[in-house]
Write an enzyme that holds these catalytic residues in place. Structure first.
Site, PDB file in Angstrom:
ATOM      1  N   THR A  17      -0.482  -7.764  -1.694  1.00  0.00           N
ATOM      2  CA  THR A  17       0.765  -7.016  -1.514  1.00  0.00           C
ATOM      3  C   THR A  17       0.795  -6.303  -0.159  1.00  0.00           C
ATOM      4  O   THR A  17       1.856  -5.850   0.261  1.00  0.00           O
ATOM      5  CB  THR A  17       0.921  -5.963  -2.632  1.00  0.00           C
ATOM      6  OG1 THR A  17      -0.364  -5.456  -2.926  1.00  0.00           O
ATOM      7  CG2 THR A  17       1.546  -6.540  -3.868  1.00  0.00           C
ATOM      8  N   LYS A  45      -2.951   0.995   5.564  1.00  0.00           N
ATOM      9  CA  LYS A  45      -3.572   0.413   4.365  1.00  0.00           C
ATOM     10  C   LYS A  45      -4.316   1.472   3.564  1.00  0.00           C
ATOM     11  O   LYS A  45      -5.108   2.247   4.118  1.00  0.00           O
ATOM     12  CB  LYS A  45      -4.528  -0.722   4.752  1.00  0.00           C
ATOM     13  CG  LYS A  45      -3.800  -1.980   5.162  1.00  0.00           C
ATOM     14  CD  LYS A  45      -4.769  -3.135   5.299  1.00  0.00           C
ATOM     15  CE  LYS A  45      -4.025  -4.394   5.697  1.00  0.00           C
ATOM     16  NZ  LYS A  45      -4.961  -5.480   6.060  1.00  0.00           N
ATOM     17  N   ARG A  49       2.318   6.521   0.246  1.00  0.00           N
ATOM     18  CA  ARG A  49       3.630   6.180   0.805  1.00  0.00           C
ATOM     19  C   ARG A  49       4.121   7.251   1.782  1.00  0.00           C
ATOM     20  O   ARG A  49       4.559   6.950   2.893  1.00  0.00           O
ATOM     21  CB  ARG A  49       4.629   6.023  -0.345  1.00  0.00           C
ATOM     22  CG  ARG A  49       5.847   5.231   0.012  1.00  0.00           C
ATOM     23  CD  ARG A  49       6.804   5.134  -1.160  1.00  0.00           C
ATOM     24  NE  ARG A  49       6.182   4.604  -2.368  1.00  0.00           N
ATOM     25  CZ  ARG A  49       6.725   4.662  -3.577  1.00  0.00           C
ATOM     26  NH1 ARG A  49       7.914   5.210  -3.741  1.00  0.00           N
ATOM     27  NH2 ARG A  49       6.099   4.178  -4.630  1.00  0.00           N
ATOM     28  N   SER A 114      -6.123   2.820  -7.253  1.00  0.00           N
ATOM     29  CA  SER A 114      -5.156   2.452  -6.212  1.00  0.00           C
ATOM     30  C   SER A 114      -4.299   3.641  -5.791  1.00  0.00           C
ATOM     31  O   SER A 114      -3.985   4.506  -6.605  1.00  0.00           O
ATOM     32  CB  SER A 114      -4.247   1.346  -6.762  1.00  0.00           C
ATOM     33  OG  SER A 114      -3.125   1.167  -5.939  1.00  0.00           O
ATOM     34  N   ALA A 115      -3.884   3.634  -4.527  1.00  0.00           N
ATOM     35  CA  ALA A 115      -2.978   4.679  -4.040  1.00  0.00           C
ATOM     36  C   ALA A 115      -1.529   4.384  -4.421  1.00  0.00           C
ATOM     37  O   ALA A 115      -0.652   5.237  -4.291  1.00  0.00           O
ATOM     38  CB  ALA A 115      -3.085   4.758  -2.519  1.00  0.00           C
ATOM     39  N   ASN A 118       3.200   1.879  -7.600  1.00  0.00           N
ATOM     40  CA  ASN A 118       3.725   0.668  -8.243  1.00  0.00           C
ATOM     41  C   ASN A 118       2.620  -0.151  -8.900  1.00  0.00           C
ATOM     42  O   ASN A 118       2.858  -1.288  -9.330  1.00  0.00           O
ATOM     43  CB  ASN A 118       4.430  -0.204  -7.193  1.00  0.00           C
ATOM     44  CG  ASN A 118       5.631   0.499  -6.581  1.00  0.00           C
ATOM     45  OD1 ASN A 118       6.539   0.907  -7.301  1.00  0.00           O
ATOM     46  ND2 ASN A 118       5.633   0.669  -5.271  1.00  0.00           N
ATOM     47  N   LYS A 145      -6.314   8.816  -0.791  1.00  0.00           N
ATOM     48  CA  LYS A 145      -7.450   8.334  -0.007  1.00  0.00           C
ATOM     49  C   LYS A 145      -7.212   8.752   1.443  1.00  0.00           C
ATOM     50  O   LYS A 145      -6.077   8.705   1.873  1.00  0.00           O
ATOM     51  CB  LYS A 145      -7.560   6.796  -0.086  1.00  0.00           C
ATOM     52  CG  LYS A 145      -7.737   6.241  -1.502  1.00  0.00           C
ATOM     53  CD  LYS A 145      -7.541   4.730  -1.504  1.00  0.00           C
ATOM     54  CE  LYS A 145      -7.541   4.181  -2.917  1.00  0.00           C
ATOM     55  NZ  LYS A 145      -7.249   2.735  -2.989  1.00  0.00           N
ATOM     56  N   ASP A 170     -10.148  -2.746   0.623  1.00  0.00           N
ATOM     57  CA  ASP A 170      -9.826  -3.451   1.876  1.00  0.00           C
ATOM     58  C   ASP A 170      -9.429  -2.488   2.993  1.00  0.00           C
ATOM     59  O   ASP A 170      -9.140  -2.933   4.102  1.00  0.00           O
ATOM     60  CB  ASP A 170      -8.667  -4.445   1.662  1.00  0.00           C
ATOM     61  CG  ASP A 170      -7.354  -3.722   1.463  1.00  0.00           C
ATOM     62  OD1 ASP A 170      -7.331  -2.727   0.713  1.00  0.00           O
ATOM     63  OD2 ASP A 170      -6.347  -4.124   2.069  1.00  0.00           O
TER      64      ASP A 170
HETATM   65  P1  B16 Z   1       3.298   2.528  -3.021  1.00  0.00           P
HETATM   66  P2  B16 Z   1      -4.030   0.422  -2.584  1.00  0.00           P
HETATM   67  C1  B16 Z   1      -1.904   1.360  -1.271  1.00  0.00           C
HETATM   68  O1  B16 Z   1      -2.463   0.640  -2.338  1.00  0.00           O
HETATM   69  C2  B16 Z   1      -1.537   0.468  -0.112  1.00  0.00           C
HETATM   70  O2  B16 Z   1      -2.697  -0.084   0.497  1.00  0.00           O
HETATM   71  C3  B16 Z   1      -0.778   1.247   0.924  1.00  0.00           C
HETATM   72  O3  B16 Z   1      -0.415   0.419   1.998  1.00  0.00           O
HETATM   73  C4  B16 Z   1       0.459   1.874   0.261  1.00  0.00           C
HETATM   74  O4  B16 Z   1       1.171   2.678   1.169  1.00  0.00           O
HETATM   75  C5  B16 Z   1       0.002   2.729  -0.935  1.00  0.00           C
HETATM   76  O5  B16 Z   1      -0.722   1.924  -1.834  1.00  0.00           O
HETATM   77  C6  B16 Z   1       1.174   3.344  -1.669  1.00  0.00           C
HETATM   78  O6  B16 Z   1       1.893   2.312  -2.292  1.00  0.00           O
HETATM   79  O7  B16 Z   1       4.309   2.679  -1.960  1.00  0.00           O
HETATM   80  O8  B16 Z   1       3.435   1.240  -3.826  1.00  0.00           O
HETATM   81  O9  B16 Z   1       3.152   3.737  -3.899  1.00  0.00           O
HETATM   82  O10 B16 Z   1      -4.512  -0.420  -1.449  1.00  0.00           O
HETATM   83  O11 B16 Z   1      -4.673   1.795  -2.678  1.00  0.00           O
HETATM   84  O12 B16 Z   1      -4.042  -0.331  -3.893  1.00  0.00           O
HETATM   85 MG    MG Z   2      -5.919  -1.728  -0.501  1.00  0.00          MG
END
Ligand code: B16
Ligand code: MG
Length: 217
Positions: A17, A45, A49, A114-115, A118, A145, A170
């Site tokens: 994504t 990354k 958001r 995950s950050a 979604n 993070k 990543d």
């Molecule tokens: P959202 P991860 C992160 O997911 C993304 O790497 C980062 O690019 C993005 O801004 C962040 O999630 C927030 O995502 O807009 O969908 O809330 O790599 O921690 O899984």
């Molecule tokens: Mg990531």
């Protein structure tokens, strides 16, 4: 010896994504009349958001009021969700589907860290959500993070000590968070951006069952 656990990042580890986040931010940058490169995207990354927008606006040397920022955040997420709506299981990164099913079948604990706000939606869409022992995403934490909160919460939900957890990430911010949590860090995406990781792999195809078994031993 304690049974170890794995904490997976989502974007860029389970599914690609990251490219959709990039496309949505690039559209926003064009709208604000500046170019946003893939190299610059590395800074976004793993970052929340809100923080991502701040970095983007700094790169474009643009100052906006709070309500304008809120509007742009909504626009970006709407565009991102349109890409997500088109996504299917073919976009799960190489080896990941197999690995998650192996871990689940063998009762090796694993969580999502995950950050992304979604994250649950994406895991549901990929039909992977039921495999996870715990899920921590951008809705569950107050600090993003590189703060280790997301991984510490995931470890605690699994009932594991941080030193018994292995994080797969990543992003530079994610590796930093894993290291601050005193967990073993595995970087996906090569040593150039992830030199702080305990182990660096070029891509998820190198995350074989054999490699994971050695880490767990
Ligand atoms: P959202 P991860 C992160 O997911 C993304 O790497 C980062 O690019 C993005 O801004 C962040 O999630 C927030 O995502 O807009 O969908 O809330 O790599 O921690 O899984
Ligand atoms: Mg990531």
């Amino acid at each position: 010896m304690n049974q170890k656990a794995i904490i997976f990042d989502l974007d860029g580890v389970i599914v690609d994504t990251a490219k959709y986040h990039y496309l949505a931010w690039k559209t926003l940058a064009s709208k604000l009349n500046f170019d946003f490169t893939e190299a610059q995207n590395e800074q976004l990354k793993g970052v929340s958001r809100v923080r991502s927008l701040e970095i983007l606006l700094d790169l474009g040397k643009i100052h906006l009021e709070a309500d304008q920022k809120k509007q742009l955040l909504e626009e970006k997420n709407e565009q991102y969700l349109q890409y997500i709506a088109q996504m299917d299981q073919k976009e799960i990164l190489p080896g990941i589907d197999n690995l998650l099913h192996y871990l689940n079948l063998n009762k090796i604990p694993f969580a999502l860290g995950s950050a992304s706000k979604n994250a649950r939606l994406i895991l549901e869409k990929l039909d992977l959500i039921h495999l996870f022992g715990a899920i921590v995403d951008g809705n569950d934490v107050s600090t993003a993070k590189p703060d280790p909160e997301v991984f510490l919460l995931a470890a605690s939900k699994l009932g594991k000590k941080p030193e018994d957890c292995i994080v797969i990430e990543d992003a530079k911010a994610g590796i930093e968070a894993a290291n601050l949590a005193l967990m073993t860090s595995i970087g996906i995406g090569g040593g150039k951006v992830l030199k702080e990781a305990d182990f660096v792999l070029n891509d998820t195809s190198q995350l074989t069952i054999d490699f994971v078994q050695k880490l767990m031993a």
